[in-house]
Design a protein around this motif. Structure first.
Motif, short mmCIF file in Angstrom:
data_model
loop_
_atom_site.label_atom_id
_atom_site.label_comp_id
_atom_site.label_asym_id
_atom_site.label_seq_id
_atom_site.Cartn_x
_atom_site.Cartn_y
_atom_site.Cartn_z
N PHE A 47 -5.24 -2.39 4.61
CA PHE A 47 -4.76 -3.95 4.86
C PHE A 47 -6.01 -4.78 5.06
O PHE A 47 -5.60 -5.98 5.79
N SER A 48 -7.00 -4.30 4.92
CA SER A 48 -8.28 -5.44 5.48
C SER A 48 -8.59 -6.42 4.25
O SER A 48 -8.26 -6.02 3.11
N GLU A 49 -9.01 -7.26 4.80
CA GLU A 49 -9.57 -8.56 3.33
C GLU A 49 -10.58 -7.89 2.71
O GLU A 49 -10.59 -8.24 1.37
N ALA A 50 -11.53 -7.09 3.19
CA ALA A 50 -12.35 -6.25 2.40
C ALA A 50 -11.86 -5.36 1.34
O ALA A 50 -12.24 -5.37 0.11
N GLN A 51 -10.60 -4.75 1.61
CA GLN A 51 -9.84 -3.90 0.68
C GLN A 51 -8.91 -4.88 -0.36
O GLN A 51 -8.43 -4.22 -1.17
N ARG A 92 -7.62 15.13 4.55
CA ARG A 92 -8.36 14.14 4.61
C ARG A 92 -7.61 13.05 3.86
O ARG A 92 -6.45 12.89 3.42
N VAL A 93 -8.19 11.71 3.81
CA VAL A 93 -7.48 10.70 3.16
C VAL A 93 -8.41 9.95 2.24
O VAL A 93 -9.75 9.81 2.42
N ARG A 94 -7.95 9.67 1.04
CA ARG A 94 -8.78 9.10 -0.02
C ARG A 94 -8.19 7.67 -0.43
O ARG A 94 -6.92 7.91 -0.88
N THR A 95 -8.90 6.55 -0.63
CA THR A 95 -8.27 5.43 -1.05
C THR A 95 -8.70 5.85 -2.57
O THR A 95 -9.62 5.69 -3.07
N GLU A 96 -7.54 5.75 -3.47
CA GLU A 96 -7.83 5.88 -4.78
C GLU A 96 -7.96 4.53 -5.62
O GLU A 96 -8.49 4.59 -6.35
N PHE A 97 -7.24 3.58 -5.07
CA PHE A 97 -7.77 2.06 -5.29
C PHE A 97 -7.38 1.14 -4.49
O PHE A 97 -6.18 1.32 -3.83
N PRO A 98 -8.03 0.09 -3.89
CA PRO A 98 -7.41 -0.87 -2.84
C PRO A 98 -6.74 -1.92 -3.32
O PRO A 98 -6.64 -1.83 -4.69
N LEU A 99 -6.06 -2.83 -2.62
CA LEU A 99 -5.15 -3.66 -3.06
C LEU A 99 -5.83 -4.74 -3.93
O LEU A 99 -5.19 -5.34 -4.85
N GLY A 136 -1.96 -1.39 -3.53
CA GLY A 136 -3.09 -0.40 -3.47
C GLY A 136 -2.47 1.20 -3.32
O GLY A 136 -1.28 1.21 -2.86
N LEU A 137 -3.24 2.17 -3.57
CA LEU A 137 -2.91 3.63 -3.53
C LEU A 137 -3.89 4.40 -2.61
O LEU A 137 -5.00 4.33 -2.80
N VAL A 138 -3.12 5.27 -1.68
CA VAL A 138 -4.16 6.25 -0.83
C VAL A 138 -3.28 7.40 -0.78
O VAL A 138 -2.08 7.54 -0.99
N GLN A 139 -4.08 8.49 -1.14
CA GLN A 139 -3.73 9.84 -1.17
C GLN A 139 -4.05 10.61 0.07
O GLN A 139 -5.33 10.52 0.54
N PHE A 140 -3.35 11.27 0.75
CA PHE A 140 -3.87 12.21 1.96
C PHE A 140 -3.28 13.67 1.77
O PHE A 140 -2.33 13.99 1.30
N VAL A 153 0.95 -0.93 0.04
CA VAL A 153 0.02 -0.05 0.05
C VAL A 153 0.78 1.29 0.07
O VAL A 153 1.83 1.50 0.94
N LEU A 154 0.62 2.07 -1.08
CA LEU A 154 1.39 3.40 -0.98
C LEU A 154 0.67 4.52 -0.57
O LEU A 154 -0.60 4.63 -0.96
N LEU A 155 1.29 5.35 0.30
CA LEU A 155 0.58 6.30 0.89
C LEU A 155 1.10 7.57 0.14
O LEU A 155 2.34 8.03 0.68
N VAL A 156 0.56 8.57 -0.44
CA VAL A 156 0.99 9.64 -1.38
C VAL A 156 0.81 10.82 -0.84
O VAL A 156 -0.75 11.04 -0.58
N ASP A 157 1.48 11.60 -0.49
CA ASP A 157 1.20 13.13 0.21
C ASP A 157 0.59 13.95 -1.02
O ASP A 157 1.13 14.08 -1.97
N GLY A 158 -0.65 14.32 -0.88
CA GLY A 158 -1.29 15.34 -1.88
C GLY A 158 -1.26 16.71 -1.44
O GLY A 158 -2.29 17.42 -1.96
N SER A 159 -0.71 17.15 -0.65
CA SER A 159 -0.97 18.20 0.43
C SER A 159 -0.54 19.54 -0.65
O SER A 159 -0.10 19.37 -1.68
N LYS A 160 -0.97 20.70 -0.36
CA LYS A 160 -0.64 21.96 -1.21
C LYS A 160 0.61 22.07 -1.29
O LYS A 160 1.28 22.87 -2.60
#
Length: 540
Positions: free
Chosen positions: A395-399, A351-358, A344-348, A306-313
């Protein structure tokens, strides 16, 4: 170039202004043309030098047949970012263009020439910005003026621009890198690459074109018989062949040179012709395998990443595009599949947004396409909130994460460019308690203490840093070495990457051996205690 485009006279206008005033005779009226100037305004261009470039642009404008149905002009400047001074659709009068150029303020940062070419290709030459539609076959010309070595790659994006029909002239001044100019410019290079010693001489680089004719476009007569393409020159029409073909002795026909187009080469990434043979190439950061066709990947085990990517200004839109390109370079050395590596990719930001899950994408191509489609969020930097989201949801099975019983390693990679606006300690520790191997990648003003707190131990293998977005690519070697240690810096150490299945087997083997030894020792101790109890009982 097709049509009535007359670059020889355009380049005559690059002479010193006093000489221009002495030129007489009818003006060479060109056909429709979309012309974009791409101007380097990095910090290496001194104020008085930039003023020379300003005068150079206005001098060129005075020699153009400007108008909605003639030549449309756009100007962009770049340093570490790209700024549109005015688009093709903005002005139809030369006076308005000159006014905008006089008001131009240089950016005075880095030198991201590749980013500027990409902007010109995708934005400046778009119909929305004023370029004529492709079906109208209006020539598109970019003139790049730069004084230094690019801080990013230019060859690939320039090739894409040329493939889209953009003719590129590369003008280098003073400290410009000739290799980069040649990588950017259109062929033939001797007609599209120019290097002058100083900004004071920039107007003079067109003197070599004084003898060229402009009245006749020989190719427009239609009797050149070129198999592929006709290029008008002062001496008459000259035939050119498309890439991968050679011009034959008759000067008109072309023959395929690129063997890769005619054989089943089997190359996983790229086939390159060499005379009568060919060989396979792999993308940067990956090595060609023994079969001479496939490229190494992290194939030795399964991993959920899972990649957490900083999308701040503070990242800024242009740099966010570089971040997405960097993420895709990471994906390139992973074996992405439902059974192999899942990504999977998450941008923060605030707030936090899942761009696409695993569990969403099963191939590297799908993942890379989804990464390119991610839209920049801006706002704050809530890294702690992002870590919590990753631990509780990503990292949940649902994701799409695989059940813990399967022992598939879980890896988190946090990418950030600044200090977090919330506390990270609780969820950074929680992530590692949950068995997630954490990597931290910092750029620019990222705080080392926070990166170390996020990352797993040892920090030397799990923390990476780059001073700016343009130099991130060197981090790929470290990350590849950590995720695929059989190729990288951690090879031969006890610390193994979760991507290497072999290390898990070795760990399980050592653990089982230790348990067996412990069980044997316990049995011997129990027997000894029973003997002592029997002896005590007999003494009583």
């Amino acid at each position: 170039m097709r049509g009535l485009l007359c670059w020889p006279v355009l380049l005559l206008l690059l002479q010193p202004w006093e000489t221009q005033l002495q030129l007489t005779g009818p003006r060479c009226h060109t056909g429709p043309l979309d012309l974009v100037f791409v101007i380097d305004s990095s910090r290496s261009v001194r104020p008085f030098e930039f003023e020379t470039v300003r005068q150079f642009l206005m001098g060129l404008l005075r020699g153009l047949n400007v108008g909605p149905n003639a030549t449309r002009v756009g100007v962009i400047q770049y340093s570490s970012q790209v700024q549109s001074v005015f688009p093709l659709r903005a002005f139809s009068r030369r006076e308005d263009m000159e006014r905008a150029i006089r008001d131009l303020v240089p950016l005075a940062q880095g030198t991201m020439t590749g980013l500027a070419i990409q902007y010109a290709m995708n934005v400046a030459f778009s119909v929305a910005e004023g370029a004529r539609p492709p079906e109208e076959r209006v020539p598109r010309v970019a003139v790049i003026v730069t004084d230094g070595r690019p801080q990013d790659r230019v060859a690939e994006v320039a090739a894409q621009a040329r493939a889209r029909g953009i003719e590129i002239y590369a003008v280098g001044v003073q400290r410009a890198d000739v290799g980069s100019l040649r990588a950017m410019a259109s062929p033939p290079l001797d007609e599209h690459v120019f290097l002058v010693e100083s900004f004071d001489l920039i107007q003079e680089f067109g003197l070599q074109f004084q003898s060229r004719l402009c009245a006749i476009d020989y190719c427009s007569f239609g009797n050149h018989s070129c198999q592929h393409e006709c290029v008008s020159t002062p001496g008459g029409p000259r035939c050119h062949c498309r890439e991968g073909h050679d011009l034959q002795p008759d000067g008109r026909s072309c023959q395929v040179r690129d063997l890769c187009n005619g054989v089943d080469h089997g190359c996983e990434f790229q086939c390159v012709s060499e005379g009568l043979s060919y060989h396979c190439l792999c993308p940067e950061g990956r090595q060609l395998q023994a079969d001479g066709k496939s490229c190494n990947r992290c194939r030795e085990g399964h991993v959920d990443l899972v990649l957490l990517v900083d999308g701040s200004k503070s990242v800024r839109p242009q740099n966010f595009e570089l971040v997405k390109r960097f993420v895709n370079q990471i994906v390139d050395f992973l074996d992405v599949s439902p059974e192999g590596t899942r990504v999977g990719l998450v941008q923060f930001s605030s707030r936090v947004r899942t761009e696409f899950p695993l569990g969403r994408y099963g191939t590297a191509a799908e993942v890379k396409q989804a990464v390119l489609a991610v839209e920049y969020m801006e706002r704050g930097t809530m890294t702690g909130l992002a870590l919590r989201h990753m631990v509780e949801h990503s990292f949940s099975e649902a994701q799409g994460a695989r059940p813990r019983a399967l022992n598939v390693p879980r890896v988190g990679l946090v990418f950030t460019d600044g200090r977090s606006q919330d506390d990270i300690s609780v969820w950074a520790a929680r992530a590692k308690e949950e068995g997630i191997v954490m990597y931290a990648v910092g750029v620019g003003k990222a705080v080392e203490a926070e990166l170390r707190e996020i990352a797993s131990e040892p920090a030397e293998l799990h923390v990476s840093y780059a001073p700016d977005f343009g130099t991130m690519t060197h981090l790929l070697e470290n990350l590849r070495g950590s995720i695929c240690p059989e190729e990288g810096i951690s090879a031969g150490t006890e610390l193994r990457s979760p991507c290497e299945c072999e290390s898990l087997v070795e760990f399980q083997g050592r653990t089982l051996g230790a348990l067996e030894s412990l069980t044997l020792n316990l049995a011997q101790l129990t027997a000894r205690l029973e003997d002592l109890e029997n002896q005590l009982a007999n003494q009583k």
